[in-house]
Write an enzyme that holds these catalytic residues in place. Structure first.
Site, PDB file in Angstrom:
ATOM      1  CB  SER A 132      -0.834   0.127   1.230  1.00 51.28           C
ATOM      2  OG  SER A 132      -1.337   1.265   1.423  1.00 51.28           O
ATOM      3  CE1 TYR A 145      -3.796  -1.825   4.938  1.00 52.82           C
ATOM      4  CE2 TYR A 145      -3.066   0.316   4.407  1.00 52.82           C
ATOM      5  CZ  TYR A 145      -3.581  -1.216   3.980  1.00 52.82           C
ATOM      6  OH  TYR A 145      -3.977  -1.259   2.660  1.00 52.82           O
TER       7      TYR A 145
HETATM    8  N1  LIG Z   1      -9.005  -0.413  -1.335  1.00 49.77           N
HETATM    9  C1  LIG Z   1      -7.713   0.339  -1.110  1.00 49.77           C
HETATM   10  O1  LIG Z   1      -7.916   1.331  -1.349  1.00 49.77           O
HETATM   11  C2  LIG Z   1      -6.417  -0.389  -0.858  1.00 49.77           C
HETATM   12  C3  LIG Z   1      -5.311   0.587  -1.011  1.00 49.77           C
HETATM   13  C4  LIG Z   1      -3.888  -0.064  -0.978  1.00 49.77           C
HETATM   14  C5  LIG Z   1      -3.739  -1.229  -0.690  1.00 49.77           C
HETATM   15  N2  LIG Z   1      -4.951  -2.061  -0.441  1.00 49.77           N
HETATM   16  C6  LIG Z   1      -4.776  -3.433  -0.398  1.00 49.77           C
HETATM   17  O2  LIG Z   1      -5.284  -4.318  -1.309  1.00 49.77           O
HETATM   18  C7  LIG Z   1      -5.535  -5.688  -0.868  1.00 49.77           C
HETATM   19  C8  LIG Z   1      -6.990  -6.157  -1.232  1.00 49.77           C
HETATM   20  O3  LIG Z   1      -7.980  -5.254  -0.546  1.00 49.77           O
HETATM   21  P1  LIG Z   1      -9.483  -4.497  -1.268  1.00 49.77           P
HETATM   22  O4  LIG Z   1      -9.280  -3.468  -1.037  1.00 49.77           O
HETATM   23  O5  LIG Z   1      -9.767  -5.427  -2.441  1.00 49.77           O
HETATM   24  O6  LIG Z   1     -10.199  -5.274   0.216  1.00 49.77           O
HETATM   25  P2  LIG Z   1     -11.637  -5.861   0.081  1.00 49.77           P
HETATM   26  O7  LIG Z   1     -12.690  -6.122  -0.972  1.00 49.77           O
HETATM   27  O8  LIG Z   1     -12.006  -5.875   1.578  1.00 49.77           O
HETATM   28  O9  LIG Z   1     -10.862  -7.506  -0.036  1.00 49.77           O
HETATM   29  C9  LIG Z   1     -10.133  -8.227   0.996  1.00 49.77           C
HETATM   30  C10 LIG Z   1     -10.177  -9.533   0.585  1.00 49.77           C
HETATM   31  O10 LIG Z   1      -9.465 -10.177   1.525  1.00 49.77           O
HETATM   32  C11 LIG Z   1     -10.312 -11.361   2.129  1.00 49.77           C
HETATM   33  N3  LIG Z   1      -9.825 -11.815   3.541  1.00 49.77           N
HETATM   34  C12 LIG Z   1     -10.003 -11.028   4.565  1.00 49.77           C
HETATM   35  N4  LIG Z   1      -9.546 -11.784   5.644  1.00 49.77           N
HETATM   36  C13 LIG Z   1      -9.461 -12.894   4.878  1.00 49.77           C
HETATM   37  C14 LIG Z   1      -8.987 -14.273   5.977  1.00 49.77           C
HETATM   38  N5  LIG Z   1      -8.683 -14.113   7.130  1.00 49.77           N
HETATM   39  N6  LIG Z   1      -8.948 -15.179   5.171  1.00 49.77           N
HETATM   40  C15 LIG Z   1      -9.115 -15.300   3.643  1.00 49.77           C
HETATM   41  N7  LIG Z   1      -9.366 -14.192   2.999  1.00 49.77           N
HETATM   42  C16 LIG Z   1      -9.608 -13.167   3.977  1.00 49.77           C
HETATM   43  C17 LIG Z   1     -11.483 -11.056   1.791  1.00 49.77           C
HETATM   44  O11 LIG Z   1     -12.552 -12.047   1.626  1.00 49.77           O
HETATM   45  P3  LIG Z   1     -13.660 -12.861   2.778  1.00 49.77           P
HETATM   46  O12 LIG Z   1     -13.862 -11.788   3.842  1.00 49.77           O
HETATM   47  O13 LIG Z   1     -14.433 -13.477   2.055  1.00 49.77           O
HETATM   48  O14 LIG Z   1     -12.466 -13.982   3.521  1.00 49.77           O
HETATM   49  C18 LIG Z   1     -11.616 -10.228   0.539  1.00 49.77           C
HETATM   50  O15 LIG Z   1     -11.822 -11.132  -0.656  1.00 49.77           O
HETATM   51  C19 LIG Z   1      -5.499  -5.766   0.704  1.00 49.77           C
HETATM   52  O16 LIG Z   1      -4.303  -6.385   1.030  1.00 49.77           O
HETATM   53  C20 LIG Z   1      -5.266  -4.213   1.090  1.00 49.77           C
HETATM   54  O17 LIG Z   1      -4.531  -3.804   2.324  1.00 49.77           O
HETATM   55  C21 LIG Z   1      -6.132  -1.562  -0.737  1.00 49.77           C
END
Ligand SMILES: NC(=O)c1ccc[n+]([C@@H]2O[C@H](COP(=O)([O-])OP(=O)(O)OC[C@H]3O[C@@H](n4cnc5c(N)ncnc54)[C@H](OP(=O)(O)O)[C@@H]3O)[C@@H](O)[C@H]2O)c1
Length: 244
Positions: A132, A145
């Protein structure tokens, strides 16, 4: 090696946001995609639409994770599942610190450890870790985080050194704000999160990240895109902070 030569991928966080988009992108390139997350209904819908192979697993459960990925000969690993929390360290629920570190750091390292020996033996592979911008640049109210994502960054730097001489490529994905469910899940209130983090602000779409991964995969194997910082055009990092 390009995306057309790679055959099999493991993607975590596949039930929503970036992971879901990455699964769709890879399946669209005729790869066998193993989609990992906990929510079975989401995974089954993804599988029905794309042919991805669903694995309902909590990736923080190291034994369950090993059982799922044990027999998979992965060419591509997109180690992407993550969680966040926005707030000051001294007032945040203490269990959130453990949840963030368990998922963003421990599970990410354990899965990489499980997949790496096969990639070494086959001398092929491309590992993507989702960091991130908060892991590279100070962002107030995100200490656990941001620290977890800084760990992702350094972990990847060292794995690139430790696999030097092999044909394993390492790419850190460094997104700015992406419109996903992550903020709502962190706050426990999707609408409040939308207003706080997304309303009136430009955000990337998960497909923007998926396409960037597709581009990194498409390069010939002499070329590694080591880190991809991808921001909304109306987002910038840096600056100074002063108390009144
Ligand atoms: N969105 C942003 O602005 C942003 C910015 C920078 C970095 N990121 C990074 O991008 C990555 C993806 O995030 P996203 O934004 O796409 O968020 P998201 O839509 O909330 O997706 C998170 C995913 O992680 C899974 N997950 C959570 N806990 C889990 C567990 N214990 N076991 C297995 N799966 C689990 C969730 O699925 P289930 O709940 O079904 O398990 C979901 O599929 C993350 O690493 C986040 O830190 C996001």
């Amino acid at each position: 090696m390009t995306v057309t030569d790679y055959k099999t991928a493991i993607v975590t966080g596949a039930s929503s946001g970036i992971g879901d988009a990455v699964c769709r992108m890879l399946a669209g390139k005729c790869m066998t995609v193993h989609a990992l997350a906990r929510r079975t209904d989401r995974l089954e819908a993804l599988a029905a639409e794309t042919g991805a192979i669903p694995h309902a697993v909590d990736v923080t459960d190291a034994e369950a994770l090993a059982n799922v990925v044990g027999g998979i000969e992965a060419d591509v690993l997109v180690n992407n599942a993550g969680t966040t929390f926005n707030g000051k360290l001294d007032t945040m629920p203490p269990e959130r610190i453990d949840q963030i570190l368990d998922l963003n750091v421990r599970a990410m390292m354990q899965l990489t450890r499980l997949v790496l020996p096969g990639m070494r033996a086959r001398n092929r592979g491309h590992v993507f870790l989702t960091g991130s911008c908060a892991g590279l640049w100070p962002m107030a109210g995100s200490a656990p985080y941001a620290a977890s994502k800084a760990a992702v960054s350094q972990f990847l730097n060292i794995l690139r050194l430790d696999t030097l001489g092999t044909k394993i490529r390492w790419t850190e994905i460094v997104p700015g704000r992406v419109e996903t469910e992550i903020f709502g899940l962190a706050m426990g209130d999707a609408e409040a999160a939308r207003k706080a983090f997304l309303e009136g602000k430009e955000a990337l779409q998960p497909t923007d990240i998926a396409e960037s991964i597709g581009f990194a995969l498409s390069l010939p194997d002499r070329a590694t895109l080591a880190r991809m910082e991808i921001y909304p055009t109306r987002q910038a990092v840096g600056g100074f902070a002063y108390a009144d």
